[in-house]
Enzyme design. Structure first.
Site, mmCIF file in Angstrom:
data_model
loop_
_atom_site.group_PDB
_atom_site.id
_atom_site.type_symbol
_atom_site.label_atom_id
_atom_site.label_comp_id
_atom_site.label_asym_id
_atom_site.label_seq_id
_atom_site.Cartn_x
_atom_site.Cartn_y
_atom_site.Cartn_z
ATOM 1 N N CYS A 43 0.816 -1.207 0.000
ATOM 2 C CA CYS A 43 0.000 0.000 0.000
ATOM 3 C C CYS A 43 0.851 1.260 0.000
ATOM 4 O O CYS A 43 0.651 2.156 -0.809
ATOM 5 C CB CYS A 43 -0.951 0.000 1.200
ATOM 6 S SG CYS A 43 -1.995 1.474 1.254
ATOM 7 N N CYS A 48 -1.555 1.725 -3.018
ATOM 8 C CA CYS A 48 -2.554 2.782 -2.915
ATOM 9 C C CYS A 48 -1.981 4.182 -2.794
ATOM 10 O O CYS A 48 -2.496 5.112 -3.421
ATOM 11 C CB CYS A 48 -3.513 2.507 -1.766
ATOM 12 S SG CYS A 48 -3.088 1.223 -0.625
ATOM 13 N N LYS A 51 -0.153 5.319 -6.062
ATOM 14 C CA LYS A 51 -1.192 5.332 -7.102
ATOM 15 C C LYS A 51 -2.087 6.541 -6.959
ATOM 16 O O LYS A 51 -2.396 7.226 -7.945
ATOM 17 C CB LYS A 51 -2.019 4.051 -7.004
ATOM 18 C CG LYS A 51 -3.220 4.020 -7.939
ATOM 19 C CD LYS A 51 -4.246 3.021 -7.467
ATOM 20 C CE LYS A 51 -4.924 3.464 -6.184
ATOM 21 N NZ LYS A 51 -5.888 2.465 -5.676
ATOM 22 N N TYR A 178 -9.767 -3.423 -10.920
ATOM 23 C CA TYR A 178 -9.647 -2.023 -10.518
ATOM 24 C C TYR A 178 -8.230 -1.490 -10.710
ATOM 25 O O TYR A 178 -8.049 -0.322 -11.078
ATOM 26 C CB TYR A 178 -10.139 -1.832 -9.077
ATOM 27 C CG TYR A 178 -9.223 -2.353 -8.000
ATOM 28 C CD1 TYR A 178 -8.277 -1.521 -7.409
ATOM 29 C CD2 TYR A 178 -9.317 -3.667 -7.546
ATOM 30 C CE1 TYR A 178 -7.434 -1.987 -6.414
ATOM 31 C CE2 TYR A 178 -8.479 -4.141 -6.556
ATOM 32 C CZ TYR A 178 -7.542 -3.305 -5.988
ATOM 33 O OH TYR A 178 -6.702 -3.775 -5.010
ATOM 34 N N GLU A 182 -7.643 1.641 -13.107
ATOM 35 C CA GLU A 182 -7.081 2.865 -12.528
ATOM 36 C C GLU A 182 -5.847 3.319 -13.287
ATOM 37 O O GLU A 182 -5.700 4.504 -13.619
ATOM 38 C CB GLU A 182 -6.737 2.621 -11.055
ATOM 39 C CG GLU A 182 -7.961 2.533 -10.156
ATOM 40 C CD GLU A 182 -7.625 2.105 -8.739
ATOM 41 O OE1 GLU A 182 -8.460 2.342 -7.851
ATOM 42 O OE2 GLU A 182 -6.528 1.544 -8.515
ATOM 43 N N HIS A 434 -27.732 21.024 -0.317
ATOM 44 C CA HIS A 434 -27.875 21.507 -1.690
ATOM 45 C C HIS A 434 -26.966 22.715 -1.929
ATOM 46 O O HIS A 434 -26.816 23.547 -1.048
ATOM 47 C CB HIS A 434 -29.337 21.889 -1.931
ATOM 48 C CG HIS A 434 -29.608 22.373 -3.320
ATOM 49 N ND1 HIS A 434 -29.667 21.528 -4.403
ATOM 50 C CD2 HIS A 434 -29.822 23.632 -3.791
ATOM 51 C CE1 HIS A 434 -29.935 22.233 -5.488
ATOM 52 N NE2 HIS A 434 -30.029 23.510 -5.141
ATOM 53 N N GLU A 439 -26.591 14.851 -2.447
ATOM 54 C CA GLU A 439 -27.994 15.004 -2.074
ATOM 55 C C GLU A 439 -28.893 14.032 -2.829
ATOM 56 O O GLU A 439 -29.997 13.707 -2.363
ATOM 57 C CB GLU A 439 -28.462 16.438 -2.309
ATOM 58 C CG GLU A 439 -28.595 16.838 -3.774
ATOM 59 C CD GLU A 439 -29.041 18.288 -3.926
ATOM 60 O OE1 GLU A 439 -30.197 18.586 -3.562
ATOM 61 O OE2 GLU A 439 -28.236 19.108 -4.397
#
Length: 451
Positions: A43, A48, A51, A178, A182, A434, A439
């Site tokens: 990682c 991660c 990346k 993934y 990615e 909002h 939302e």
């Protein structure tokens, strides 16, 4: 019997480091840890963290284009890969030093060497040193897998991608998961002409079909040439680049990145000979407390092939240390673990996909697809998706899937509600913030379909 250590951890990634620190600092254990590569594991060093930094770097062309649409006079220069790589290495060095410092402050003895398990209580280092330990924890993670095809040695994996001497002009990314998706987006954003080959009918297998279709369409619209139902048969060095033979012909590129999956990093550790049960994939089989069939040997993280995510490995390592050294037994919970895919657009998910949920019980699907405000003004054709999978019988939200800007940040908060057992009524009672993309999660009133 007197042991050299109460705990010997093999592997300095997120799970192993957390277990070592908790056992030593809070459990009062005498702990050692061996790591044959850099501290921090996949990682921090080759996963991660670097990346995500590359994701940030690759996002600036769109940001600069948007700035012009918003009235700013800006011009993008060329991307300096070597400058970025230098900054990236400096950050990884800082993080590795932090990991080492945390271990040292906890009182953990670090051995910079490969370790194997000789006996249920004996670890041998590549230096020839042998140590006894009351408990041994395997936390060696996983490694990239390249199929055995002609010319496989010409390809690189996610381990090497961060240290390229220069950016290629043309790249082929092999894989549809993934990691592959990615890096296809990252390289494309950095100005590389990208082709992505996957042997299946659609990338991101295992994720919600509607969401993965939207991500794939956006990737293709950004210029990535996605070729599904395509196998890579072999590679060879040509006069102008790498020649890639696929089931549909030959293409020429400057770089081939294989991201066709990862396998547990257990080869040569000596576990099977001691009676540790291993899955056909090489994964260490453990019970809910991460204990193997050999009582003194435990395993956490990707090496067990349960839920292969860094935060899960950390949770497993912590649970192990609390259970064994603090007398506070608990098991890591692998249910409803949220995750994010840092494609462009970003994709966050937690819980069941529509397909899996529908196979289990009658469901309602609430979904909204729209153009995000920021890119709408900028004139980009981006699309976003919010989607809730709801049980017809109980009204409980079984899954949430978000595609769009900030999806990873939003899914973390949605996961809290879903983990608590929130119903669709609970979402409906929540007042919207909002104007936001999020939302939409609390304003979808009518199901788009039932099954």
């Amino acid at each position: 019997m007197a042991f050299d250590y109460d705990l010997f951890v093999i592997g300095g990634g997120s799970g192993g480091v957390r277990a070592a620190r908790i056992a030593a600092a809070e459990g009062g254990a005498k702990v050692a840890l061996a790591e044959e590569s850099r501290m921090g594991g996949t990682c921090v060093i080759r996963g991660c963290v670097p990346k995500k930094l590359m994701v940030y770097a690759s996002s600036y062309p769109d940001a600069i284009a948007d700035a012009r649409a918003y009235g700013w006079e800006v011009t993008a220069g060329g991307f300096d890969w070597l400058r970025f790589r230098t900054a990236l290495r400096a950050e990884l060095d800082r993080l590795e030093a932090a990991y080492r410092g945390n271990l040292q402050r906890a009182g953990v003895v670090v051995h910079d060497a490969r370790a194997v398990v000789e006996e249920p209580h004996v670890v041998r280092l590549a230096t020839g040193q042998r140590f006894t330990a009351r408990h041994i924890l395997i936390a060696t993670g996983g490694r990239p897998f390249i199929p055995d095809i002609p010319g496989a040695e010409l390809a690189v994996t996610s381990n090497e991608i961060f240290d390229l001497p220069e950016l290629p002009k043309r790249a082929l990314v092999v894989g549809g998961g993934y990691i592959a998706s990615e890096f296809a987006g990252i390289l494309n954003g950095l100005g590389v002409k990208v082709t992505q080959c996957y042997r299946g009918p659609q990338i991101l297998r295992g994720f919600d079909n509607e969401a993965r279709d939207m991500v794939a369409a956006a990737m293709a619209a950004s210029g990535i040439d996605i070729r599904t139902d395509t196998d890579v048969l072999g590679l060879e060095q040509g006069p102008g680049g790498l020649l890639v033979q696929t089931g549909h012909g030959t293409c020429e590129v400057d770089l081939v990145l294989y991201a066709t999956g990862r396998v547990p990093n257990t080869a040569g550790l000596g576990l099977a000979a001691l009676g540790v049960q291993m899955a056909p994939s090489g994964a260490v089989q453990v019970d809910g407390y991460s204990q193997t069939a050999v009582p003194s040997i435990f395993a956490v993280g990707d090496v067990t092939d349960r839920v292969n995510l860094t935060p899960v490995a950390i949770r497993e390592g912590h649970a192990f240390a609390d259970t064994v050294f603090k007398g506070q037994p608990w098991q890591a919970d692998h249910d409803l673990v949220a995750s994010a895919v840092f494609t462009r657009p970003e994709f966050g998910t937690v819980g069941l996909t529509e397909e899996v949920a529908a196979a289990q019980e009658p469901i309602e699907v609430y979904a909204a697809s729209f153009r995000p405000m920021q890119s709408l003004l900028a004139g980009r054709p981006d699309k976003a998706l919010t989607k809730l999978i709801v049980s017809q019988a109980t009204g409980k939200v079984l899954g949430c899937h978000i595609v769009g800007p900030g999806a990873a940040e939003m899914i973390q908060l949605a996961a809290v509600a879903i983990k608590m057992g929130a119903t669709k009524d609970d979402f409906d009672r929540t007042v919207a913030v909002h104007p936001t993309l999020a939302e939409e999660l609390v304003t979808m009133r009518n199901p788009v379909r039932k099954s």
